[in-house]
Scaffold this motif. Structure first.
Motif, PDB file in Angstrom:
ATOM      1  N   CYS A   1      35.552  42.217 -41.368  1.00  0.00           N
ATOM      2  CA  CYS A   1      35.313  42.913 -40.107  1.00  0.00           C
ATOM      3  C   CYS A   1      36.532  43.751 -39.763  1.00  0.00           C
ATOM      4  O   CYS A   1      37.652  43.236 -39.744  1.00  0.00           O
TER       5      CYS A   1
ATOM      6  N   TYR B   1      38.252  46.100 -36.858  1.00  0.00           N
ATOM      7  CA  TYR B   1      38.181  46.478 -35.450  1.00  0.00           C
ATOM      8  C   TYR B   1      39.577  46.773 -34.930  1.00  0.00           C
ATOM      9  O   TYR B   1      40.488  45.950 -35.077  1.00  0.00           O
TER      10      TYR B   1
ATOM     11  N   HIS C   1      34.253  44.887 -31.204  1.00  0.00           N
ATOM     12  CA  HIS C   1      33.104  45.600 -31.750  1.00  0.00           C
ATOM     13  C   HIS C   1      33.465  46.081 -33.160  1.00  0.00           C
ATOM     14  O   HIS C   1      33.677  47.270 -33.390  1.00  0.00           O
TER      15      HIS C   1
ATOM     16  N   THR D   1      33.228  46.883 -37.319  1.00  0.00           N
ATOM     17  CA  THR D   1      32.310  47.354 -38.356  1.00  0.00           C
ATOM     18  C   THR D   1      32.431  46.406 -39.537  1.00  0.00           C
ATOM     19  O   THR D   1      33.533  45.955 -39.869  1.00  0.00           O
TER      20      THR D   1
ATOM     21  N   TYR E   1      24.358  41.619 -34.102  1.00  0.00           N
ATOM     22  CA  TYR E   1      24.484  42.565 -35.209  1.00  0.00           C
ATOM     23  C   TYR E   1      23.523  43.723 -34.960  1.00  0.00           C
ATOM     24  O   TYR E   1      22.352  43.522 -34.626  1.00  0.00           O
TER      25      TYR E   1
ATOM     26  N   GLU F   1      24.863  51.081 -35.999  1.00  0.00           N
ATOM     27  CA  GLU F   1      25.533  52.121 -35.221  1.00  0.00           C
ATOM     28  C   GLU F   1      25.915  53.242 -36.174  1.00  0.00           C
ATOM     29  O   GLU F   1      26.740  53.035 -37.073  1.00  0.00           O
TER      30      GLU F   1
ATOM     31  N   TYR G   1      25.616  52.287 -39.776  1.00  0.00           N
ATOM     32  CA  TYR G   1      26.452  51.229 -40.326  1.00  0.00           C
ATOM     33  C   TYR G   1      26.249  49.920 -39.566  1.00  0.00           C
ATOM     34  O   TYR G   1      25.950  49.916 -38.361  1.00  0.00           O
TER      35      TYR G   1
ATOM     36  N   THR H   1      27.321  46.929 -37.563  1.00  0.00           N
ATOM     37  CA  THR H   1      28.430  46.567 -36.676  1.00  0.00           C
ATOM     38  C   THR H   1      28.072  45.279 -35.948  1.00  0.00           C
ATOM     39  O   THR H   1      26.950  44.778 -36.048  1.00  0.00           O
TER      40      THR H   1
ATOM     41  N   GLU I   1      28.713  43.101 -32.110  1.00  0.00           N
ATOM     42  CA  GLU I   1      29.252  42.958 -30.759  1.00  0.00           C
ATOM     43  C   GLU I   1      29.596  41.485 -30.580  1.00  0.00           C
ATOM     44  O   GLU I   1      28.707  40.627 -30.587  1.00  0.00           O
TER      45      GLU I   1
END
Length: 889
Positions: free
Chosen positions: A182, A184, A213, A215, A245, A248, A251, A253, A255
């Motif tokens: 991940c 961020y 948040h 990616t 999930y 966005e 892709y 991403t 939260e």
């Protein structure tokens, strides 16, 4: 005229109201970064500039690895847009800086306070860059060990999730080496414990994730491929977070948010040895445990709820010890019971003032503490505990008597305040009982009885002592209106002991104006010089700290004996391990010996890596045996520029005659501009020990060598500190230990000398490829030579490593606090290597260097070292001789 203008300008500033000054002060701040096909744009916000003031007067230049590029720009309304072609990043190694000059004067670029919302990171040529500001703009390749394959994303065909479990199916087969990562806000988190089956990955451990948040990427080796996703959003719970999930811009991403529960009522009251807390919620909850988490160390105390039934309200009795034993800010977390527990953050943002306890007091272990619950910025329930301030100060020194006061002792129960005199080395002490206003004649204190060495330091403390004998509080005491000078004193006493030895006691202060006594003894057998003392400029006395012979002082001493006719002597305490190694060498003096006194009385030149107190058996100050007639040389023990140091010229009544540095930049920017020395008082020679560094060795082990933190002053504070917690965690990192074992690499841990007593085998269960190195077991220079990679935080030993063309990785988990007093040079100029802010990022850097054979990056070192040869000691000798001759003239 200029003086008049400055005075008038100062008066005008004072008269102009703050709200009007806001419209007059010009500011430049970093706003965001925009990416385009062949370039990116750095957008700066201009405040209170007129466009005509800027046109044709701006110069914008990017510097990278010694190469400079002029950059195009344009101004639109209040925005300055700087255009940077991607091609310049291809030649960039690690980082580059952008200077913006207006009328040939550099403009200082700040942040606009919206960093969380700003886009400051971008991709170029499979690399990940970030723009930040440290006065100038800094462009940094944040994850140099990784390649971002943005052109070949991995397509996610299906997602499924349950509590603490994510199943991800991709279009192509993934092997067992693939992991999920991940990204961020410039931080890369790699999820461990991933199971694989053909094109399926399953994750069951999300503890490493924090709010944000990010990616998601597929990590294989050192290549990161983004995951594309076009399905519907999917939400799951883990113990600590709710994760959604979603797609966005195509892709995958996530939260990530903490679990929260809204409180409709919260109350707390002290009852005997505990605090009774009452909670009411806006929804039912089944609670099992209250978790009290230290905000600094992360340490957690768990207190069980008596009932685990689902309810809208509950209460719990929390022992005071759980809240007060570590005086710090804490978070309160509620954990539910059942097979799928979650940890709820209490949210009090909607609570009215009624029913919220605010500040309360509690008596704990004979002391009254202030306790308060408060709403944090994020609306969550916060907790803090504080001790009552103990105000104390010495307001006057009269001959050898001190006058002062203390306030706040009424917060202690059945206690007596004392002024304590504590030997810095042995911790032996003497006490004098004091009142709120006190007068203490220091001649009444038996200083001789508590001295551990002939020359020592006695620190002064105010102690609050309970009737049981326990010390509840111990605080240093300052001298009011003191002006710090290392080589002066505020009072003096001479005492002869029963053996005829003369003890000198001097009242002095520390850099923080804390009061102390310096004491030295002249044995009865020493014949003191009569009349004026003539110094011999061919007799040089060298040293480092009292107990070492492994730095620039010893390197210079050996060279002088071998290559000159200088009568050189080296002084060291005979109780140190280094003394045992060199005791048979000629001209090595035992500190405080008869020969040491004889040489100290006659030596015309003093050369030290630290303060010259380490070289002399008496006080290094005017009036003590001709000290004012010596030539004083500061050999240094590192390259300056990272943090302020205590060798500013203003700190001496008799400053160094010559200050040794390694580059013109260090001389001009640091020692002259920031430390007050003149051109003729600074010599660019390079450090003596650099001559002993090989440039062509090929070791393969790793050296971990962190520096100290000056805010840690007790053993208890050390073991409770983030410093200890971070390095203890790092050493036990599972991935690190696996890397070391799989690649047959040894990590040798050599803590700072002040941390050796706590960072050792007694406190740490080290892995098979990690070894603790005891102080004195090897010299620092030998350790640097024997290793392929250095891991440190802020230590200047990194410069030795860099000079040997070997890589350095820096662990900057507490950089903001470490540099709280500022730095002398911008961070990119002196930290040559990888900077990691998290444990995982540090392990990432180590993995990269292990896999590439510890190959260093190519860096321009001219700003650090003017000379990269083995002739530094010759240059130092010539500079000292020139200084002697100039003084003689």
């Amino acid at each position: 005229m200029n003086t008049f203008r400055r005075k008038m300008g100062s008066r005008l500033r004072k008269r102009v109201p703050r709200n009007i000054r806001e419209y007059l002060i010009k500011k430049v701040t970093l706003h965001d970064v925009e990416t385009h096909a062949h370039h990116f744009t750095v957008n700066l916000t201009l405040k209170n500039f007129m466009k005509y003031q800027l046109e044709h007067k701006l110069e914008i230049e990017l510097s990278s690895a010694g190469t400079k590029y002029g950059l195009d720009y344009r101004i639109e309304q209040n925005r300055l847009q700087i255009k940077v072609p991607y091609i310049v990043l291809d030649d960039m190694d690690g980082r580059a800086s952008i200077e913006v000059k207006h009328n040939q004067k550099q403009m200082i670029v700040g942040l606009d306070g919206n960093e969380e919302r700003q886009k400051l990171s971008f991709f170029s040529n499979d690399k990940y860059f970030n723009v930040s500001t440290q006065g100038s703009l800094v462009i940094e390749n944040l994850l140099p060990g990784y390649r971002f394959n943005m052109a070949q994303p991995a397509e996610v065909e299906h997602l499924s999730a349950a509590y603490g479990h994510l199943k991800l199916e991709v279009k192509e087969t993934v092997d067992s080496e693939c992991r999920l990562a991940c990204l961020y806000q410039s931080r890369l988190r790699v999820l461990e414990h991933v199971s694989h089956d053909a094109n399926t990955m399953e994750v069951e451990n999300f503890n490493i994730l924090t709010e944000g948040h990010p990616t998601l990427y597929l990590l294989h080796g050192h290549e990161l491929a983004p995951l594309t996703f076009s399905g519907d959003a999917l939400t799951m719970d883990t113990m600590n977070h709710e994760i959604t999930y979603l797609s966005e811009d195509g892709y995958l991403t996530a939260e990530i948010t903490k679990h929260e529960i809204e409180l409709t009522r919260f109350d707390a009251s002290v009852e005997d040895d505990h605090i009774n807390m009452q909670f009411a919620f806006n929804s039912p909850a089944t609670l099992q445990t209250l978790m009290i988490v230290d905000a600094t160390t992360g340490e957690t105390v768990e207190v069980p709820f008596l009932s685990s039934e689902e309810t809208m309200a509950t209460e719990i009795q929390v022992p005071l010890s759980a809240l007060i034993d570590t005086v710090s800010r804490k978070r309160l977390v509620l954990e539910t019971s059942g097979p799928e527990p979650i940890r709820l953050q209490p949210n009090i943002s909607n609570l009215n003032a009624i029913g919220f306890p605010g500040r309360i007091q509690a008596e704990y272990q004979h002391e009254i503490f202030k306790i308060w619950f408060y709403g944090r910025r994020d609306g969550l329930l916060g907790f803090n505990v504080a001790q009552r301030p103990l105000r104390r100060q010495v307001v006057q020194v009269d001959d050898f008597t001190i006058h002062g006061y203390i306030k706040g002792q009424d917060a202690f129960i059945d206690c007596t305040p004392y002024l304590a005199f504590v030997d810095r080395y042995s911790q032996e002490y003497a006490r004098v009982e004091i009142d709120e206003r006190f007068r203490v004649d220091l001649r009444s204190v038996d200083i001789i009885d508590i001295k551990s060495k002939d020359k020592t330091v006695i620190d002064l403390f105010v102690e609050i002592v309970h009737s049981s004998g326990n010390v509840l509080r111990k605080e240093k005491i300052k001298l009011k209106d003191a002006v710090y000078k290392k080589d002066t004193h505020y009072g003096r006493q001479e005492v002869m002991d029963s053996l005829g030895n003369t003890h000198y006691h001097l009242i002095t202060i520390t850099p923080f104006n804390n009061l102390k006594l310096e004491s030295f003894m002249i044995p009865e057998s020493i014949e003191l010089p009569k009349g004026s003392i003539e110094k011999d400029m061919n007799m040089w006395l060298l040293g480092e700290r009292y107990d070492t012979a492994q730095d620039n002082g010893y390197a210079m001493f050996r060279w002088l004996k071998a290559h000159t006719d200088i009568e050189a002597y080296y002084v060291i305490e005979d109780t140190s391990e280094d003394y045992q190694k060199i005791r048979e060498e000629s001209n090595v003096l035992r500190f405080g010996s008869k020969m040491h006194f004889d040489v100290a009385f006659r030596a015309g030149v003093l050369l030290g890596t630290h303060d010259l107190e380490n070289l002399l058996p008496y006080k290094a100050a005017r009036g003590f045996f001709g000290y004012e007639d010596t030539v004083k040389i500061f050999l240094q023990h590192g390259v300056l520029g990272r943090k302020p140091v205590e060798y500013h010229r203003k700190y001496y009544d008799l400053p160094f005659n010559l200050f040794i540095v390694s580059s013109e930049v260090e001389k001009q920017d640091v020692v002259m501009n920031k430390m007050g020395y003149s051109d003729e008082e600074v010599a660019v020679t390079g450090l003596a020990r650099f001559d002993l560094l090989p440039y062509d060795d090929h070791p393969k082990d790793i050296l971990l060598m962190p520096t100290w933190r000056d805010w840690i002053n007790t053993d208890e504070a050390f073991l409770a500190s983030e410093y200890f917690s971070r390095y203890n965690s790092f050493i036990h990192n599972a991935r690190l230990n696996r890397l070391l074992e799989e690649n047959d690499v040894q990590l040798n841990f050599y803590p700072h000398y002040r941390a050796q007593g706590s960072f050792n085998n007694e406190h740490m269960d080290l892995g098979p490829n990690i070894r603790f190195i005891r102080l004195g077991q090897q010299t620092v220079q030998d350790l640097l030579i024997q290793h392929a990679l250095l891991i440190t935080d802020f230590s200047s030993v990194s410069f030795d490593f860099t000079l040997m063309q070997k890589p350095v990785a820096y662990y900057h988990f507490d950089a903001k606090r470490f540099f709280r007093q500022g730095s002398l040079r911008p961070i990119p100029e002196t930290f040559i290597g990888d900077i990691a802010h998290t444990e995982e990022a540090l392990v990432d850097a180590i993995e990269t260097y292990i896999h590439n054979g510890f190959q260093p990056k190519t860096n321009d070192l001219s700003g650090i070292f003017t000379y990269q040869d083995h002739k530094n000691r010759r240059r130092i000798y010539n500079a000292v001789m020139d200084k002697i001759n100039s003084i003689g003239d």
